[in-house]
Scaffold this motif. Sequence first.
Motif, short mmCIF file in Angstrom:
data_model
loop_
_atom_site.label_atom_id
_atom_site.label_comp_id
_atom_site.label_asym_id
_atom_site.label_seq_id
_atom_site.Cartn_x
_atom_site.Cartn_y
_atom_site.Cartn_z
N ARG A 257 5.97 7.10 0.90
CA ARG A 257 6.35 5.96 1.55
C ARG A 257 5.38 4.79 1.00
O ARG A 257 4.16 5.05 0.78
N LEU A 258 5.79 3.53 0.82
CA LEU A 258 5.21 2.34 0.47
C LEU A 258 5.31 1.07 1.82
O LEU A 258 6.29 1.57 2.51
N ALA A 259 4.31 0.63 1.79
CA ALA A 259 4.27 -0.52 2.91
C ALA A 259 4.02 -1.66 2.29
O ALA A 259 3.17 -1.98 1.81
N ALA B 71 0.80 -1.29 -0.12
CA ALA B 71 -0.10 0.00 0.03
C ALA B 71 0.84 1.04 -0.06
O ALA B 71 1.91 1.36 0.39
N SER B 72 0.27 2.17 -0.60
CA SER B 72 0.61 3.70 -0.53
C SER B 72 0.30 4.14 0.87
O SER B 72 -0.79 4.13 1.23
N VAL B 73 1.46 4.52 1.89
CA VAL B 73 1.03 4.98 3.34
C VAL B 73 1.49 6.37 3.57
O VAL B 73 0.98 6.81 4.75
N SER B 74 2.26 7.12 2.71
CA SER B 74 2.32 8.69 3.06
C SER B 74 2.77 9.24 1.74
O SER B 74 3.48 8.59 0.71
N ILE C 46 7.98 -0.69 6.31
CA ILE C 46 7.46 0.50 5.86
C ILE C 46 8.66 1.18 5.25
O ILE C 46 9.78 1.14 5.59
#
Length: 188
Positions: free
Chosen positions: A44-46, A36-39, A134
Amino acid sequence: MAKRILEPNTTLYPVAVVLVTTGGANPNVFTCNRIASVSSEPPRLALAARPNRYSHALIRASREFVVNIPSPAQQTLSDYLGVVTGRDEDKIAIANLQLAPATKIKTPLLADCPVNIECTVEREIELDSHTLFIALVQAVHADESLLDANGDVDVARARGIVYDCGTVRERPTAKFNLDDLRRNVKGA
Ligand SMILES: Cc1cc2nc3c(=O)[nH]c(=O)nc-3n(C[C@H](O)[C@H](O)[C@H](O)COP(=O)(O)O)c2cc1C
């Protein structure tokens, strides 16, 4: 709309499928949909990997990975990379995958995937069945033919593989004939 209450699960859809290279100069690749895209500032990707994956140890040791987004033509390749472990065989050689150097990290890109995202692991969180890595996005490579007038990837042109079920469980690996997969990924 008549609704039913289900057991807790991770239903989300559509679910993107990506191919993750990791391990630096001696890379491996595995198929991943828990991503997922997280920021956004910074980007950031996680991604979540089970501790028994060979790639899990490689991500931990190298602290880097590349998210390679496959084209729909790479469906068989994605199955193969997701049911065979790099502990037992050299998946990159067997699938005849072409590698290209990354710009910011040592792990190479999959040259035939239209989008490649170089990442460095910033932190990890243990989540029982999986470890959540992350990561900071260090560079993005995108096939020019997929870009819109703003220089962004046009998702209408860049259709990737979408997992055909919303509730992601362990892969039913028994449904795959491994010899067929190995034969079919040659040059895929
Ligand atoms: C469509 C698909 C999605 C997958 N998603 C994940 C995932 O998000 N996390 C994970 O740990 N394994 C996932 N897997 C399973 C791994 O790709 C598989 O266990 C693979 O053989 C691991 O390879 P390795 O041992 O070489 O790292 C997925 C498999 C498939 C086919």
